[in-house]
Design a protein around this motif. Structure first.
Motif, mmCIF file in Angstrom:
data_model
loop_
_atom_site.group_PDB
_atom_site.id
_atom_site.type_symbol
_atom_site.label_atom_id
_atom_site.label_comp_id
_atom_site.label_asym_id
_atom_site.label_seq_id
_atom_site.Cartn_x
_atom_site.Cartn_y
_atom_site.Cartn_z
ATOM 1 N N VAL A 1 0.810 -1.229 0.000
ATOM 2 C CA VAL A 1 0.000 0.000 0.000
ATOM 3 C C VAL A 1 0.835 1.267 0.000
ATOM 4 O O VAL A 1 0.321 2.351 -0.262
ATOM 5 C CB VAL A 1 -0.995 0.062 1.198
ATOM 6 C CG1 VAL A 1 -2.031 -1.047 1.116
ATOM 7 C CG2 VAL A 1 -0.279 0.021 2.529
ATOM 8 N N LEU A 2 2.130 1.153 0.301
ATOM 9 C CA LEU A 2 2.949 2.361 0.413
ATOM 10 C C LEU A 2 3.330 2.907 -0.958
ATOM 11 O O LEU A 2 3.783 2.159 -1.835
ATOM 12 C CB LEU A 2 4.218 2.069 1.215
ATOM 13 C CG LEU A 2 4.038 2.100 2.741
ATOM 14 C CD1 LEU A 2 5.259 1.484 3.430
ATOM 15 C CD2 LEU A 2 3.798 3.528 3.236
ATOM 16 N N ALA A 3 3.120 4.205 -1.110
ATOM 17 C CA ALA A 3 3.559 4.929 -2.301
ATOM 18 C C ALA A 3 3.001 4.355 -3.599
ATOM 19 O O ALA A 3 3.650 4.374 -4.626
ATOM 20 C CB ALA A 3 5.095 4.981 -2.357
ATOM 21 N N VAL A 4 1.788 3.792 -3.506
ATOM 22 C CA VAL A 4 1.102 3.391 -4.740
ATOM 23 C C VAL A 4 -0.238 4.119 -4.792
ATOM 24 O O VAL A 4 -0.800 4.487 -3.762
ATOM 25 C CB VAL A 4 0.871 1.859 -4.828
ATOM 26 C CG1 VAL A 4 2.191 1.114 -4.870
ATOM 27 C CG2 VAL A 4 0.004 1.365 -3.676
ATOM 28 N N ARG A 5 -0.719 4.300 -6.009
ATOM 29 C CA ARG A 5 -2.019 4.948 -6.187
ATOM 30 C C ARG A 5 -3.104 3.922 -5.897
ATOM 31 O O ARG A 5 -3.165 2.876 -6.522
ATOM 32 C CB ARG A 5 -2.113 5.400 -7.644
ATOM 33 C CG ARG A 5 -3.109 6.465 -7.933
ATOM 34 C CD ARG A 5 -3.295 6.523 -9.458
ATOM 35 N NE ARG A 5 -4.724 6.531 -9.717
ATOM 36 C CZ ARG A 5 -5.415 7.643 -9.957
ATOM 37 N NH1 ARG A 5 -4.797 8.805 -10.024
ATOM 38 N NH2 ARG A 5 -6.714 7.584 -10.157
ATOM 39 N N ILE A 6 -3.954 4.232 -4.914
ATOM 40 C CA ILE A 6 -5.030 3.307 -4.533
ATOM 41 C C ILE A 6 -6.354 3.967 -4.921
ATOM 42 O O ILE A 6 -6.613 5.109 -4.547
ATOM 43 C CB ILE A 6 -4.995 3.033 -3.013
ATOM 44 C CG1 ILE A 6 -3.656 2.396 -2.614
ATOM 45 C CG2 ILE A 6 -6.162 2.143 -2.591
ATOM 46 C CD1 ILE A 6 -3.438 2.307 -1.107
ATOM 47 N N ASP A 7 -7.159 3.237 -5.682
ATOM 48 C CA ASP A 7 -8.414 3.823 -6.190
ATOM 49 C C ASP A 7 -9.320 4.278 -5.061
ATOM 50 O O ASP A 7 -9.934 5.330 -5.125
ATOM 51 C CB ASP A 7 -9.156 2.811 -7.059
ATOM 52 C CG ASP A 7 -8.454 2.626 -8.398
ATOM 53 O OD1 ASP A 7 -7.692 3.544 -8.776
ATOM 54 O OD2 ASP A 7 -8.649 1.581 -9.041
ATOM 55 N N GLY A 8 -9.427 3.454 -4.032
ATOM 56 C CA GLY A 8 -10.276 3.810 -2.894
ATOM 57 C C GLY A 8 -10.092 2.751 -1.831
ATOM 58 O O GLY A 8 -9.530 1.675 -2.103
ATOM 59 N N ALA A 9 -10.573 3.038 -0.636
ATOM 60 C CA ALA A 9 -10.366 2.101 0.467
ATOM 61 C C ALA A 9 -10.962 0.730 0.162
ATOM 62 O O ALA A 9 -10.456 -0.300 0.595
ATOM 63 C CB ALA A 9 -10.980 2.667 1.749
ATOM 64 N N GLU A 10 -12.008 0.731 -0.635
ATOM 65 C CA GLU A 10 -12.686 -0.519 -0.973
ATOM 66 C C GLU A 10 -11.773 -1.496 -1.714
ATOM 67 O O GLU A 10 -11.994 -2.713 -1.663
ATOM 68 C CB GLU A 10 -13.913 -0.182 -1.834
ATOM 69 C CG GLU A 10 -14.778 -1.359 -2.159
ATOM 70 C CD GLU A 10 -16.220 -1.164 -1.723
ATOM 71 O OE1 GLU A 10 -16.736 -0.035 -1.894
ATOM 72 O OE2 GLU A 10 -16.803 -2.130 -1.221
ATOM 73 N N SER A 11 -10.763 -0.980 -2.393
ATOM 74 C CA SER A 11 -9.904 -1.875 -3.180
ATOM 75 C C SER A 11 -8.701 -2.391 -2.383
ATOM 76 O O SER A 11 -7.942 -3.241 -2.868
ATOM 77 C CB SER A 11 -9.411 -1.151 -4.441
ATOM 78 O OG SER A 11 -8.637 -0.026 -4.064
ATOM 79 N N VAL A 12 -8.523 -1.904 -1.151
ATOM 80 C CA VAL A 12 -7.314 -2.259 -0.394
ATOM 81 C C VAL A 12 -7.307 -3.745 -0.011
ATOM 82 O O VAL A 12 -6.261 -4.401 -0.048
ATOM 83 C CB VAL A 12 -7.166 -1.365 0.862
ATOM 84 C CG1 VAL A 12 -6.017 -1.833 1.735
ATOM 85 C CG2 VAL A 12 -6.943 0.085 0.439
ATOM 86 N N HIS A 13 -8.473 -4.291 0.320
ATOM 87 C CA HIS A 13 -8.475 -5.703 0.733
ATOM 88 C C HIS A 13 -7.918 -6.601 -0.361
ATOM 89 O O HIS A 13 -7.064 -7.460 -0.102
ATOM 90 C CB HIS A 13 -9.873 -6.190 1.140
ATOM 91 C CG HIS A 13 -9.865 -7.656 1.450
ATOM 92 N ND1 HIS A 13 -10.284 -8.614 0.564
ATOM 93 C CD2 HIS A 13 -9.395 -8.332 2.531
ATOM 94 C CE1 HIS A 13 -10.103 -9.807 1.093
ATOM 95 N NE2 HIS A 13 -9.567 -9.666 2.284
ATOM 96 N N ASP A 14 -8.377 -6.417 -1.600
ATOM 97 C CA ASP A 14 -7.905 -7.291 -2.672
ATOM 98 C C ASP A 14 -6.409 -7.095 -2.925
ATOM 99 O O ASP A 14 -5.690 -8.051 -3.209
ATOM 100 C CB ASP A 14 -8.713 -7.039 -3.960
ATOM 101 C CG ASP A 14 -10.150 -7.541 -3.807
ATOM 102 O OD1 ASP A 14 -10.426 -8.235 -2.807
ATOM 103 O OD2 ASP A 14 -10.979 -7.212 -4.667
ATOM 104 N N LEU A 15 -5.973 -5.857 -2.770
ATOM 105 C CA LEU A 15 -4.542 -5.545 -2.924
ATOM 106 C C LEU A 15 -3.704 -6.341 -1.907
ATOM 107 O O LEU A 15 -2.635 -6.858 -2.214
ATOM 108 C CB LEU A 15 -4.386 -4.040 -2.662
ATOM 109 C CG LEU A 15 -3.180 -3.280 -3.134
ATOM 110 C CD1 LEU A 15 -3.109 -3.316 -4.649
ATOM 111 C CD2 LEU A 15 -3.297 -1.810 -2.652
#
Ligand code: OSB
Ligand code: MG
Length: 379
Positions: free
Chosen positions: A77-91
Motif C-alpha cells: 500500500v505504500l507509495a502506490v495509487r489506490i483507487d479507494g479504500a474498498e480496493s485495499v483488501h484485494d490488494l
C-alpha cells in the motif's frame, strides 16, 4: 484516490483493569499494535491491530502481525495509487495467505484516511445508518458461579443490553443456570465457549437449552463447520460462529451447511471493513442477524467497531463496552461512554472515526516504534 506515504507502527502496553479469561487463555495486559497512516495530502488516519499476545484465539499474534505488516503488507500500500479504500483488501489478499488481522489493520487505516480526506464520519463512509449502537458485555470466566452472578448483575444495572458469559468444560451449565436464575428470564443472555468443546459433548451442551440463551457462540473448533452443523441439529439454542468465519466463503459454507444461525463479525478476524460489509450483506440476504464482536480493543479499534456496528443488519447488541470497562484511562479523547440504556453514540458530527488519539498517553505507553515508508528504515 489514496496514496499512503508513511506508516508509523507502535506497540503499546495497556493493562486491563481486571484479567480477562476465556477458555483458551487469560489476558492481563494488552499488547496492542497501533498504526498511523499518512497520505500524500498530509492527512493522517489511525487503526489498531487486534491480534493477541498468544496464538490462542487465532494463529496470529501481535508479533506475527508486526512482521507481516512490515515485510509483506505495508509494501503493497505504500507509495502506490489506490483507487479507494474498498480496493485495499484485494490488494493485500492477493497471493498472501492468512494474516487477516494484519491485513485488517492496514485496510481499516486506509478507510479512516479516506474518511478524513472526503470528510464524512467513518460510519457514513461505510454506509452505516444508526446513530447509537446497543451494547452488550462479555464477562470472562470467573473463579466460581457466585462471582459470575455478581458481575452479571452489576452489568445489568449499568444498562448493558446483552450479557455474554464465557464458558469452558467445568464452568458451564451450573454457571449459566446461576446467572439465569439471578437475572430472570427476560434478560438477553448468551454463552461463548471459544472452541472449548467437541461434538461428543453435544448432550452436555444441550443442557444449556434449558436456559433460553439467545445463542451459544463458537462451541466447537474453528475449522469444524461440518461438526457445528451436526451440533446445531441437536440444540434448540442458535449457534453463533466467531472464530470459524474468517471470510465470505466460510459464511456461505455456514449458511449452506446449517452450522449456525447468527454471525459475530469482527473486522480484524476477516481482514477489514470490505469483507465485513460483504458478510453483513450476505447475512442480510439470508435473514441471518449479525453483531459486532470485540477483541479487548483500545479506543481506536473500538471506534472502528462502532462505525461498522452502525450498519443496518447489526441487529443484536455488540461487544462494544465503553472505555472504563477495560482501562483506567483509554488512549483516545473523548473516551467511549455508554448511557444508562446501554447505547453508545456513533460519532456522526465528526470527520472520520470521531475520537482523537491522546498522544501523551500513547507516547507514554509505547514500547516499540517503527516507521515504514518513503524515507524508509526503522527509527
Ligand atoms: O471470543 O469474542 C471473543 C476477547 C478476546 C478474544 C476473543 C473474544 C473476546 C471477547 C471480548 O469476548 C469482547 C470485548 O472486546 O469486550
Ligand atoms: Mg467469541
Amino acid at each position: 484516490m489514496l496514496r499512503i506515504e508513511r506508516i508509523v507502527l507502535r506497540e503499546i502496553r495497556l493493562p486491563l483493569r481486571e484479567p480477562f479469561r476465556i477458555s483458551s487463555g487469560v489476558c492481563t495486559e494488552r499488547r496492542i499494535a497501533l498504526l498511523e497512516l499518512t497520505d500524500a495530502a498530509g492527512v493522517t488516519g489511525w487503526s489498531e491491530c487486534v491480534a493477541g499476545e498468544a496464538p490462542n484465539y487465532s494463529a496470529e499474534t501481535i508479533d506475527t502481525a508486526w512482521h507481516a505488516i512490515r515485510e509483506w503488507l505495508a509494501p503493497r500500500v505504500l507509495a502506490v495509487r489506490i483507487d479507494g479504500a474498498e480496493s485495499v483488501h484485494d490488494l493485500l489478499d492477493r497471493d498472501i495467505a492468512g494474516h487477516n488481522m494484519a491485513k485488517a489493520a492496514l485496510e481499516m487505516g486506509c478507510w479512516e484516511v479516506a474518511a478524513r480526506l472526503q470528510e464524512p464520519p467513518l460510519s457514513r463512509l461505510l454506509a452505516g445508518t444508526r446513530d447509537r449502537v446497543p451494547t452488550g458485555i462479555s464477562i470472562g470466566i470467573q473463579a466460581n458461579a457466585a462471582g459470575l452472578v455478581e458481575r452479571a448483575q452489576r452489568a445489568l444495572a449499568e444498562g448493558y443490553r446483552k450479557i455474554k458469559v464465557k464458558i469452558r468444560p467445568g464452568a458451564d451449565v451450573e454457571y449459566v443456570r446461576a446467572v439465569r436464575d439471578a437475572l430472570g428470564s427476560e434478560v438477553s443472555l448468551m454463552a461463548d465457549a471459544n472452541s472449548a468443546y467437541h461434538l461428543a459433548d453435544a448432550d452436555h451442551l444441550a443442557e444449556l437449552d434449558a436456559f433460553g440463551l439467545i445463542m451459544i457462540e463458537q462451541p466447537l473448533g474453528r475449522d469444524d463447520l461440518v461438526r457445528h452443523a451436526a451440533l446445531q441439529k441437536r440444540l434448540k439454542t442458535p449457534i453463533c460462529l466467531d472464530e470459524s468465519i474468517t471470510d465470505v466463503d466460510r459464511c456461505e459454507d455456514m449458511i449452506a451447511l446449517g452450522s449456525g444461525r447468527i454471525v459475530n463479525i469482527k473486522p480484524g478476524r476477516v481482514g477489514g471493513f470490505t469483507v465485513s460489509r460483504r458478510i453483513h450483506d450476505l447475512c442480510q440476504r439470508h435473514g441471518i442477524p449479525v453483531w459486532c464482536g470485540g477483541m479487548l480493543e483500545s479506543g481506536i479499534g473500538r471506534a472502528h467497531n462502532i462505525a461498522l456496528a452502525s450498519l443496518p443488519n447489526f441487529s443484536l447488541p455488540g461487544d462494544l463496552s465503553p472505555s472504563r470497562r477495560y482501562w483506567e484511562r483509554d488512549v483516545v479523547t473523548p473516551e467511549w461512554e455508554m448511557d444508562r440504556d446501554g447505547l453508545v453514540p456513533v460519532p456522526v458530527a465528526e470527520i472520520g472515526m470521531g475520537v482523537t488519539p491522546d498522544m501523551d498517553r500513547v507516547d507514554g505507553l509505547t514500547v516499540r516504534r517503527e516507521v515504514l515508508g518513503a524515507r524508509g528504515g526503522a527509527t
